[in-house]
Design a protein around this motif. Structure first.
Motif, short mmCIF file in Angstrom:
data_model
loop_
_atom_site.label_atom_id
_atom_site.label_comp_id
_atom_site.label_asym_id
_atom_site.label_seq_id
_atom_site.Cartn_x
_atom_site.Cartn_y
_atom_site.Cartn_z
N GLN A 39 -122.54 0.85 44.67
CA GLN A 39 -123.92 1.11 44.24
C GLN A 39 -123.94 1.85 42.90
OE1 GLN A 39 -125.91 3.26 47.39
NE2 GLN A 39 -125.87 1.51 48.81
N VAL A 40 -125.10 1.74 42.23
CA VAL A 40 -125.27 2.34 40.91
C VAL A 40 -126.55 3.18 40.93
CG1 VAL A 40 -125.66 1.81 38.46
CG2 VAL A 40 -124.15 0.35 39.81
N LEU A 41 -126.49 4.39 40.37
CA LEU A 41 -127.70 5.21 40.22
C LEU A 41 -128.20 5.05 38.78
CD1 LEU A 41 -129.73 7.37 41.29
CD2 LEU A 41 -128.19 9.10 40.35
N ILE A 42 -129.46 4.66 38.64
CA ILE A 42 -130.05 4.38 37.33
C ILE A 42 -131.16 5.38 37.02
CG2 ILE A 42 -131.32 2.64 35.97
CD1 ILE A 42 -130.07 0.55 38.01
N LYS A 43 -131.12 5.94 35.82
CA LYS A 43 -132.26 6.73 35.34
C LYS A 43 -133.27 5.70 34.82
CE LYS A 43 -133.41 10.76 32.51
NZ LYS A 43 -134.81 10.60 32.80
N VAL A 44 -134.41 5.63 35.49
CA VAL A 44 -135.38 4.55 35.22
C VAL A 44 -136.24 4.89 33.99
CG1 VAL A 44 -137.34 3.26 36.17
CG2 VAL A 44 -135.47 4.00 37.68
N HIS A 45 -136.28 3.98 33.04
CA HIS A 45 -137.17 4.13 31.89
C HIS A 45 -138.45 3.32 32.08
CE1 HIS A 45 -134.58 6.25 28.86
NE2 HIS A 45 -133.70 5.98 29.80
N ALA A 46 -138.34 2.16 32.73
CA ALA A 46 -139.51 1.32 32.98
C ALA A 46 -139.27 0.51 34.25
CB ALA A 46 -139.77 0.38 31.80
N ASP A 74 -137.74 -4.38 39.96
CA ASP A 74 -137.11 -4.66 38.66
C ASP A 74 -137.26 -3.49 37.70
OD1 ASP A 74 -139.74 -5.48 38.92
OD2 ASP A 74 -139.50 -7.35 37.81
N VAL A 75 -136.20 -2.70 37.60
CA VAL A 75 -136.21 -1.54 36.71
C VAL A 75 -135.29 -1.81 35.51
CG1 VAL A 75 -136.55 0.01 38.67
CG2 VAL A 75 -134.26 -0.23 37.71
N ALA A 76 -135.56 -1.06 34.45
CA ALA A 76 -134.64 -1.03 33.31
C ALA A 76 -134.40 0.44 32.99
CB ALA A 76 -135.25 -1.75 32.12
N GLY A 77 -133.16 0.75 32.65
CA GLY A 77 -132.83 2.14 32.36
C GLY A 77 -131.36 2.30 32.02
N VAL A 78 -130.86 3.50 32.29
CA VAL A 78 -129.49 3.85 31.90
C VAL A 78 -128.73 4.31 33.14
CG1 VAL A 78 -128.11 5.45 30.51
CG2 VAL A 78 -130.22 4.48 29.58
N PHE A 125 -136.52 -1.05 26.80
CA PHE A 125 -136.56 -0.87 28.27
C PHE A 125 -137.79 -1.52 28.89
CE2 PHE A 125 -133.76 2.80 27.14
CZ PHE A 125 -132.64 2.35 27.82
N ARG A 126 -138.92 -1.51 28.15
CA ARG A 126 -140.12 -2.14 28.69
C ARG A 126 -139.87 -3.63 28.88
NH1 ARG A 126 -142.15 -1.84 24.24
NH2 ARG A 126 -144.26 -2.64 24.50
N GLN A 127 -139.25 -4.25 27.88
CA GLN A 127 -138.90 -5.67 28.01
C GLN A 127 -137.85 -5.87 29.11
OE1 GLN A 127 -137.83 -6.01 23.79
NE2 GLN A 127 -139.26 -7.73 23.65
N GLY A 128 -136.94 -4.93 29.23
CA GLY A 128 -135.91 -5.01 30.27
C GLY A 128 -136.51 -5.05 31.67
N ALA A 129 -137.63 -4.32 31.84
CA ALA A 129 -138.31 -4.30 33.14
C ALA A 129 -139.08 -5.59 33.38
CB ALA A 129 -139.25 -3.11 33.22
N ALA A 130 -139.20 -6.41 32.33
CA ALA A 130 -139.93 -7.69 32.45
C ALA A 130 -138.99 -8.87 32.55
CB ALA A 130 -140.84 -7.86 31.22
N GLY A 322 -157.38 -11.51 33.63
CA GLY A 322 -156.41 -12.53 33.26
C GLY A 322 -155.11 -11.87 32.85
N ALA A 323 -154.00 -12.43 33.27
CA ALA A 323 -152.70 -11.80 33.00
C ALA A 323 -152.34 -11.96 31.53
CB ALA A 323 -151.64 -12.43 33.87
N ARG A 324 -151.63 -10.98 30.99
CA ARG A 324 -151.12 -11.05 29.62
C ARG A 324 -149.73 -10.47 29.62
NH1 ARG A 324 -155.70 -8.73 29.59
NH2 ARG A 324 -154.79 -6.70 29.14
N GLY A 325 -148.78 -11.20 30.16
CA GLY A 325 -147.43 -10.68 30.19
C GLY A 325 -147.17 -9.83 31.42
N LYS A 326 -146.04 -9.19 31.44
CA LYS A 326 -145.58 -8.43 32.60
C LYS A 326 -146.12 -7.01 32.60
CE LYS A 326 -142.62 -7.31 35.90
NZ LYS A 326 -142.14 -7.97 37.06
N MET A 327 -146.68 -6.60 33.71
CA MET A 327 -147.19 -5.24 33.85
C MET A 327 -146.04 -4.28 34.16
SD MET A 327 -150.13 -4.04 36.53
CE MET A 327 -151.49 -4.90 35.77
N VAL A 328 -145.99 -3.13 33.47
CA VAL A 328 -144.89 -2.19 33.71
C VAL A 328 -145.37 -0.77 33.92
CG1 VAL A 328 -143.14 -3.54 32.46
CG2 VAL A 328 -144.45 -1.81 31.23
N LEU A 329 -144.61 -0.03 34.71
CA LEU A 329 -144.79 1.42 34.86
C LEU A 329 -143.76 2.09 33.97
CD1 LEU A 329 -144.96 1.85 38.76
CD2 LEU A 329 -146.87 2.04 37.17
N LEU A 330 -144.17 3.15 33.26
CA LEU A 330 -143.23 3.85 32.40
C LEU A 330 -142.91 5.22 33.00
CD1 LEU A 330 -144.90 3.01 28.97
CD2 LEU A 330 -142.96 1.90 30.05
#
Length: 330
Positions: A39-46, A74-78, A125-130, A322-330
């Motif tokens: 397993q991997v622990l990730i510091k989540v950016h998005a 689906d998270v993106a981070g370090v 990171f925002r794109q990474g979460a998408a 109407g959707a406009r791309g991927k919604m993300v939490l930061l």
């Protein structure tokens, strides 16, 4: 001592009961999980927000997590740290996931190492979460299950959301004729920018006739369907001989006439990324990597929300205009 005591806790969204968006509670004293073996622990950016997370939260979905739980896959981070036997990642690596074990709506998340992938420096990171769920789902629907081939036509029904944009980009790169639908002018422009040859406004009363007019007698080979409970019956009318509807999204039931599948020997095929094999996931990851390197894979990030506004995000993903791309939490 107080400082040392606070260091192993984080902010995370917790769900203690199934229900509306108001059951999403942001807490600041959640223990940071520790990665076990593989397993991997990730510091989540998005972290991406997906419609399925709202169905799970409401308690109406087939899979119900044990309460309390933290949503998000689906998270993106370090990478913060790795468990035993993990050799593919080290502290400091930029990564994205298609799944987490502890939940992605949090400052830290644990994921199985085989659900974690390197994040290219070409993406933030925002794109990474998408990337994870939208692009893996799109590739699975179009290529693995839909068996799309260059020269075929595809209609992406609901093309301005995360999965829709991913499908348009993949389909265009694979040499398909790409048609899309969206519900706003902004969404329609985004679909064209993502590789569609033609886009239709699915809020217009006669848009199905316009698609029929455009495709002529032939019809379309593949339909990628994000809202099958509304569109499935008409989708069957739009297909070519041996055409197939890939059911990616659904919010209820619908009545169809099975005869419509007989007249063209067409297929209705359900798609679930959750059921992908290890090998299929690796194939998705390779396709994504190639797309990023080649430059055609460009995740479109839509609305962004801080963790505090998670309930608003869940409200908007289902009820926005109407959707406009991927919604993300930061």
């Amino acid at each position: 001592i107080a400082m040392a005591a606070t260091r192993n806790v984080m902010r995370a969204v917790r769900v203690f009961e199934f229900g509306g968006p108001e059951v999403l509670k942001l807490q600041s004293d959640v223990l940071i999980p520790s990665p076990k073996e593989n397993q991997v622990l990730i510091k989540v950016h998005a972290c991406g927000v997906n419609p399925v997370e709202t169905y799970i939260r409401s308690g109406t979905y087939a899979r119900k997590p044990a309460l309390p739980y933290t949503p998000g896959s689906d998270v993106a981070g370090v990478v913060e740290s790795v468990g035993e036997h993990v050799t593919t990642f080290k502290k400091g690596d930029r990564v994205f996931t298609v799944d987490t074990l502890s939940g992605g709506y949090a400052e830290y998340a644990v994921a199985a190492a085989n659900r974690v992938f390197p994040l290219s420096d070409k993406l933030d990171f925002r794109q990474g979460a998408a990337v994870g769920i939208p692009y893996f789902t799109a590739y699975r629907a179009l290529i693995q299950k839909g068996r799309a081939k260059a020269g075929e036509s595809v209609l992406v029904h609901g093309a301005s959301g995360g999965v829709g944009i991913a499908t348009c980009q993949i389909a265009r790169a694979c040499g398909l004729k790409v048609l899309g639908t969206a519900g706003t002018e902004e969404g329609m422009n985004m679909v064209l920018r993502s590789g569609a040859h033609q886009v239709f406004n699915h809020r217009e009363a006669n848009y199905i006739d316009k698609i029929k007019e455009y495709t002529g007698m032939e019809g379309v080979n593949i339909i990628i369907e994000m809202l099958s409970n509304i569109n499935l019956a008409t989708d069957l009318q739009l297909l070519s001989y041996a055409g197939r509807v890939m059911v990616v999204g659904c919010r209820g039931s619908i009545e169809i006439n099975p005869r419509d599948t007989m007249s063209k020997e067409s297929s209705i095929i359900g798609v679930s990324l959750f059921l992908a094999t290890e090998e299929e996931r690796c194939e998705c990851a390779a396709a994504v990597r190639n797309g990023i390197e080649a430059g055609w894979l460009k995740p479109a990030v839509g609305s962004e929300y801080p963790l505090e506004k998670v309930a608003e995000a869940h409200q908007d993903i289902i009820h926005s205009s109407g959707a406009r791309g991927k919604m993300v939490l930061l």
